[in-house]
Design an enzyme around this catalytic site. Sequence first.
Site, mmCIF file in Angstrom:
data_model
loop_
_atom_site.group_PDB
_atom_site.id
_atom_site.type_symbol
_atom_site.label_atom_id
_atom_site.label_comp_id
_atom_site.label_asym_id
_atom_site.label_seq_id
_atom_site.Cartn_x
_atom_site.Cartn_y
_atom_site.Cartn_z
ATOM 1 N N LYS A 1 0.816 -1.221 0.000
ATOM 2 C CA LYS A 1 0.000 0.000 0.000
ATOM 3 C C LYS A 1 0.846 1.265 0.000
ATOM 4 O O LYS A 1 0.317 2.374 0.055
ATOM 5 C CB LYS A 1 -0.910 0.007 1.250
ATOM 6 C CG LYS A 1 -2.109 -0.943 1.112
ATOM 7 C CD LYS A 1 -3.186 -0.661 2.149
ATOM 8 C CE LYS A 1 -2.846 -1.256 3.490
ATOM 9 N NZ LYS A 1 -3.813 -1.152 4.538
ATOM 10 N N LYS B 1 -12.233 -22.915 1.693
ATOM 11 C CA LYS B 1 -11.965 -23.400 3.045
ATOM 12 C C LYS B 1 -12.921 -22.731 4.039
ATOM 13 O O LYS B 1 -13.153 -21.529 3.947
ATOM 14 C CB LYS B 1 -10.510 -23.042 3.379
ATOM 15 C CG LYS B 1 -10.030 -23.509 4.721
ATOM 16 C CD LYS B 1 -8.569 -23.046 4.883
ATOM 17 C CE LYS B 1 -8.141 -22.928 6.304
ATOM 18 N NZ LYS B 1 -7.981 -23.993 7.154
ATOM 19 N N LYS C 1 -13.893 -18.054 9.225
ATOM 20 C CA LYS C 1 -14.629 -16.890 9.713
ATOM 21 C C LYS C 1 -14.488 -15.731 8.733
ATOM 22 O O LYS C 1 -15.436 -15.008 8.451
ATOM 23 C CB LYS C 1 -14.066 -16.502 11.091
ATOM 24 C CG LYS C 1 -14.954 -15.558 11.862
ATOM 25 C CD LYS C 1 -14.312 -15.150 13.167
ATOM 26 C CE LYS C 1 -13.584 -13.849 12.978
ATOM 27 N NZ LYS C 1 -13.044 -13.256 14.204
#
Length: 332
Positions: free
Chosen positions: A122, A202, A205
């Site tokens: 970035k 996969k 969360k």
Amino acid sequence: MFEGKVSLTGIKPTGTPHLGNLLGAIMPVVKMSNLAKKTYVFVADLHALNAVKDIKAIKENSYEVAATYLAMGINMEKTVLFRQSDIPEVPQLSSLLMNVTPKGLMNRAHAYKAAVDKNTEKGEDPDAGINMGLYTYPILMAADILLYKSDVVPVGQDQKQHVEFARDIAGSFNYIYGDILTVPEPVIPPDAASVPGLDGRKMSKSYNNYIPIFTDEKNLKKLIMRIITDSKTPEEPKDPDDSTIFQIYRAFASDAEIAELRAKFEKGGMGYGEAKQILFEKVNACLKEPREKYNHLISHPKEIDEILAAGAAEARVEAKKTLQSVLSAMLG
Ligand code: TRP
């Protein structure tokens, strides 16, 4: 592999445990708890702190992690279940181990390197937003492992480097101060299963494609019915090895049941809706009883607190001994 050994594992309380966690980490440890001489299992709440500042979330997730192990039937006769933050010897040992840990080792840690790479991409300062908790995470984890003289540490592939760091740190401590710390071994449990999530990636969360272990029956069914499939008609033969439904099923079913469903896939004549129904019934049957136990514990957190307090008292006996030998080796 685990017989006669002291085994230890920590789980970060950073989300409600899902089927991926259950099959990849929790069940292998539950099974191992019957084999090992002693198993230490702890909620790694101190390890959550570098990223999570939501006190309530850490607290709730900690109860969920502890209740999950209890509900899944970890062998409490040989397991010490506790909360990491109840052991003041952990941060104490961690701070002492800093003195034998090369800074360069921490520079090589995967999680730290990934954060630096992200910043660099970035165009930001390489260390932007990185706190010392993240940077020294592996030393805190070495303290966890070394404090209880663990022989084996069952972990997923992503945590293997951390256990290797704990070995390195123990090795350099012992080189300077004599043979005091037990050098641990990382073990990737052979029965750990990796399962895809609702979208076929996969289960994780961060992809929001997961099935919470103890969600109620109705929601479990709803989520399973939402699994993404291809558009084959019921008549067409299907490749079980390419199917999320089958991959999850095989982690719960017996060999005979797996063979039976495999045949149904390959023969054709079974639609995905029917396969999902079979999957739901299997998963639900396996989780029904643990779910009741889990729900009871979650609504009686005092019971969990008592178990964790007893675990901490037991863990501290060993922790104090190790800390004492480390301190006298270092300071006389
Ligand atoms: N770092 C581990 C994870 O993110 C959790 C953990 C903390 C741990 N201390 C440990 C695992 C000691 C094994 C041993 O999952």
